[in-house]
Design an enzyme around this catalytic site. Structure first.
Site, short mmCIF file in Angstrom:
data_model
loop_
_atom_site.label_atom_id
_atom_site.label_comp_id
_atom_site.label_asym_id
_atom_site.label_seq_id
_atom_site.Cartn_x
_atom_site.Cartn_y
_atom_site.Cartn_z
N GLY A 25 50.41 66.59 -14.86
CA GLY A 25 50.76 65.90 -13.62
C GLY A 25 51.01 64.43 -13.86
O GLY A 25 51.25 64.02 -15.00
N ASN A 26 50.98 63.64 -12.81
CA ASN A 26 51.16 62.19 -12.96
C ASN A 26 50.37 61.46 -11.88
O ASN A 26 49.77 62.10 -11.01
CB ASN A 26 52.65 61.83 -12.95
CG ASN A 26 53.31 62.23 -11.65
OD1 ASN A 26 53.00 61.69 -10.59
ND2 ASN A 26 54.21 63.22 -11.71
N HIS A 27 50.40 60.14 -11.92
CA HIS A 27 49.53 59.33 -11.06
C HIS A 27 50.11 59.03 -9.67
O HIS A 27 49.56 58.21 -8.95
CB HIS A 27 49.22 57.99 -11.74
CG HIS A 27 48.32 58.12 -12.92
ND1 HIS A 27 47.07 58.66 -12.84
CD2 HIS A 27 48.52 57.81 -14.23
CE1 HIS A 27 46.51 58.66 -14.04
NE2 HIS A 27 47.37 58.15 -14.90
N SER A 28 51.21 59.66 -9.30
CA SER A 28 51.79 59.36 -7.99
C SER A 28 50.77 59.69 -6.88
O SER A 28 50.13 60.73 -6.91
CB SER A 28 53.05 60.19 -7.79
OG SER A 28 53.46 60.13 -6.43
N ALA A 93 57.44 62.06 -7.36
CA ALA A 93 57.46 61.89 -8.82
C ALA A 93 57.36 63.30 -9.42
O ALA A 93 56.26 63.79 -9.71
CB ALA A 93 56.30 61.02 -9.26
#
Ligand code: CTP
Length: 219
Positions: A25-28, A93
């Protein structure tokens, strides 16, 4: 101008599962997309907000939230709403890649090294961009570290967008995990640089720019 308009917004990250307990995943956080959805709803738009995993909540009679996890799920939800929407805002994102295989049981740490094969995810903005009709207006976001303007202009063309909201990770206070953002709005004709502001104020700047630019395309 937004009163009665149908708007599709993507927001937040996507999570691409490796096994039942792990994901890429990512930090969005989804803040930008949710702020835009809130403001558009307050201005009378009917908003379909397709959101990846986020802690944010939005309750407004004009907003329907569809919660998704993966890029494939986000794309499937967007496909339901895109044709009817006058305005598309791709604020999510989306993970560029997903694991080729998802294990059905938890992966055990048997070996000293572990390799994951990734395959490209669908590009939601670019795929829907191919179906964009006259009168529809599409806005994308670009988070860049190098050759920011060139990359943003490339995305306008590649994804058939009318506008790109560019965030540079070189700017302090911009990007994920901040309540502020510093944006540059890029259209086919112009580039406008804005100051560092709270995300709610950034949302207003984006919506004002959409109003101006969309009005021009409808002339
Ligand atoms: N986007 C999308 N689907 C994807 C990837 C991106 O809809 N699979 C959208 C984003 O929501 C954003 C825009 O495309 O509005 C640009 O995303 P970005 O990640 O900056 O661009 P990429 O095309 O993924 O290019 P790169 O990561 O190589 O810079």
């Amino acid at each position: 101008m937004f009163n009665g308009k149908h708007v599709l917004i993507t927001a937040g990250p996507t999570y691409e599962p490796l096994d039942p307990v792990r994901f890429i995943g990512n930090h969005s956080t989804g803040k930008m997309g949710f702020a835009l959805a809130q403001s558009l709803a307050e201005q009378g738009a009917q908003v379909q907000l397709v959101a990846g995993p986020t802690a944010l909540k939005l309750e407004h009679p004009n907003v329907q939230v569809t919660a998704v996890m993966t890029a494939d799920e986000m794309f499937a939800a967007c496909q339901q709403f895109a044709a009817q929407a006058d305005l598309w805002i791709f604020a999510a994102a989306v993970a560029d890649y997903k694991p080729k295989d998802t294990a059905t049981s938890k992966i055990k740490k048997n070996d000293a090294t572990f390799t994951i094969e990734l395959v490209k995810n669908v590009d939601i903005a670019a795929t829907l961009g191919k179906t964009k009709k006259a009168g529809q207006f599409a806005v994308g976001f670009a988070l860049e570290t190098d050759q920011e303007l060139e990359n943003a202009k490339g995305k306008l063309l590649k994804k058939n967008l009318n506008m790109v909201v560019l965030n540079s990770l070189r700017d302090a206070g911009a990007g994920f995990k901040h309540d502020t953002n510093k944006i540059t709005i890029v259209t086919h004709k112009a580039v406008e640089v804005f100051d560092l502001k709270p995300k709610a104020a950034v949302a207003q700047d984006i919506l004002e720019s959409i109003k101006t630019e969309w009005a021009c395309t409808q002339d």
